[in-house]
Design an enzyme around this catalytic site. Structure first.
Site, PDB file in Angstrom:
ATOM      1  N   SER A  60      -3.016  25.049  40.035  1.00  0.00           N
ATOM      2  CA  SER A  60      -2.384  25.426  41.304  1.00  0.00           C
ATOM      3  C   SER A  60      -3.005  24.735  42.508  1.00  0.00           C
ATOM      4  CB  SER A  60      -2.452  26.944  41.501  1.00  0.00           C
ATOM      5  OG  SER A  60      -3.781  27.373  41.727  1.00  0.00           O
ATOM      6  N   LYS A 128      -7.427  29.519  46.595  1.00  0.00           N
ATOM      7  CA  LYS A 128      -6.302  28.906  47.302  1.00  0.00           C
ATOM      8  C   LYS A 128      -6.810  28.385  48.645  1.00  0.00           C
ATOM      9  CE  LYS A 128      -3.473  30.573  44.135  1.00  0.00           C
ATOM     10  NZ  LYS A 128      -2.841  29.696  43.119  1.00  0.00           N
TER      11      LYS A 128
END
Length: 264
Positions: A60, A128
């Protein structure tokens, strides 16, 4: 034998006797236990308040972070805190402990890559990029992110060192496909990755107080704030700092060129 010679002989005998005196097994064991206990305590304190190691398991954050990267996270930058839970692996043994938080050096900023507890399962750690902070407006269209009306992507002047993969609605392969079963099951080419807010929501989304908006650099293949909402800052663990080891699982070789790289 003179007095001086006799005194030296007695001193030598006493020293010899002392040197030969055996240490008991209990004394040796106690000293080892004390040394090991002290080392463990120091390691635990460093892990809780200073640095902690993490491994990247999914794609990701491609291409900024590769699957198999091992990195250190700075835990005191945003204000380290005592644990509110005691867990072993993914099992929580004790919850709701009183928390003591140290003063923060600074607050999270747009562009910071942050490790945090996944809001829907706090036994999981996610990583993230913070793309917006409290008060910012967020909008995603065709995979292109806009914050406060300005494009925030790496192919526009490489803003703030964001080396993210940039999705292109006309080219589905602009971002690499996820490489793990978890990735493939969760996010493969999910249409929800193309836009935020979703249909039926207000035209723009304002990040609430006490929260930040998190997105993976691999925009089309990231389970992030577009799915589970803004991140409560109390769930933050720390800022990713540098890669100390990297392993290419496909080739079964280390990526020596990534070791020591700063994360930005």
């Amino acid at each position: 034998m003179g007095k001086k010679a006799k005194k030296k002989s007695q001193d030598a005998a006493e020293q010899l006797g002392t040197a030969k005196a055996p240490r008991s097994f209990k004394t040796t064991l106690r000293e080892y236990a004390k040394a090991i206990g002290t080392a463990l305590l120091i390691a635990l304190l460093l892990r809780q308040f200073v640095f902690q190691a993490f491994r990247i398991p999914t794609g990701s954050m491609l291409e900024t972070l590769q699957i198999g990267d091992f990195l250190f996270v700075n835990k005191f930058l945003y204000g380290a805190k005592t644990p509110e839970r005691i867990r072993i692996g993914k099992v929580t043994l004790l919850d709701g402990l009183p928390v003591l938080k140290l003063p923060a050096i600074r607050e999270p900023r747009q562009g910071d890559i942050i490790v945090f507890e996944y809001p829907k399962d706090r036994n999981l750690d996610y990583i993230k990029r913070c793309v917006a902070v409290a008060g910012d407006t967020v909008k995603v269209k065709d995979g292109i992110l806009r914050v406060n009306g300005e494009v925030y992507e790496s192919n526009f002047a490489d803003r703030d060192g964001d080396h993210s993969c940039v999705p292109n609605a006309l080219d589905p392969e602009a971002c690499p496909a996820p490489r793990t079963k978890h990735d493939r099951a969760a996010y493969v080419r999910n249409k929800r990755n193309h836009a935020w807010p979703w249909p039926g929501m207000p035209a723009t989304y304002v990040v609430p107080e006490g929260h930040i908006f998190m997105m993976g650099d691999n925009r089309f293949n990231s389970m992030d704030s577009r799915y589970w909402g803004p991140l409560d800052v109390d769930l933050i663990k720390g800022k990713a700092m540098f890669i100390y080891w990297s392993w290419n699982g496909e080739r079964h070789l280390p990526r020596l060129n990534r070791i020591g790289d700063l994360i930005r």
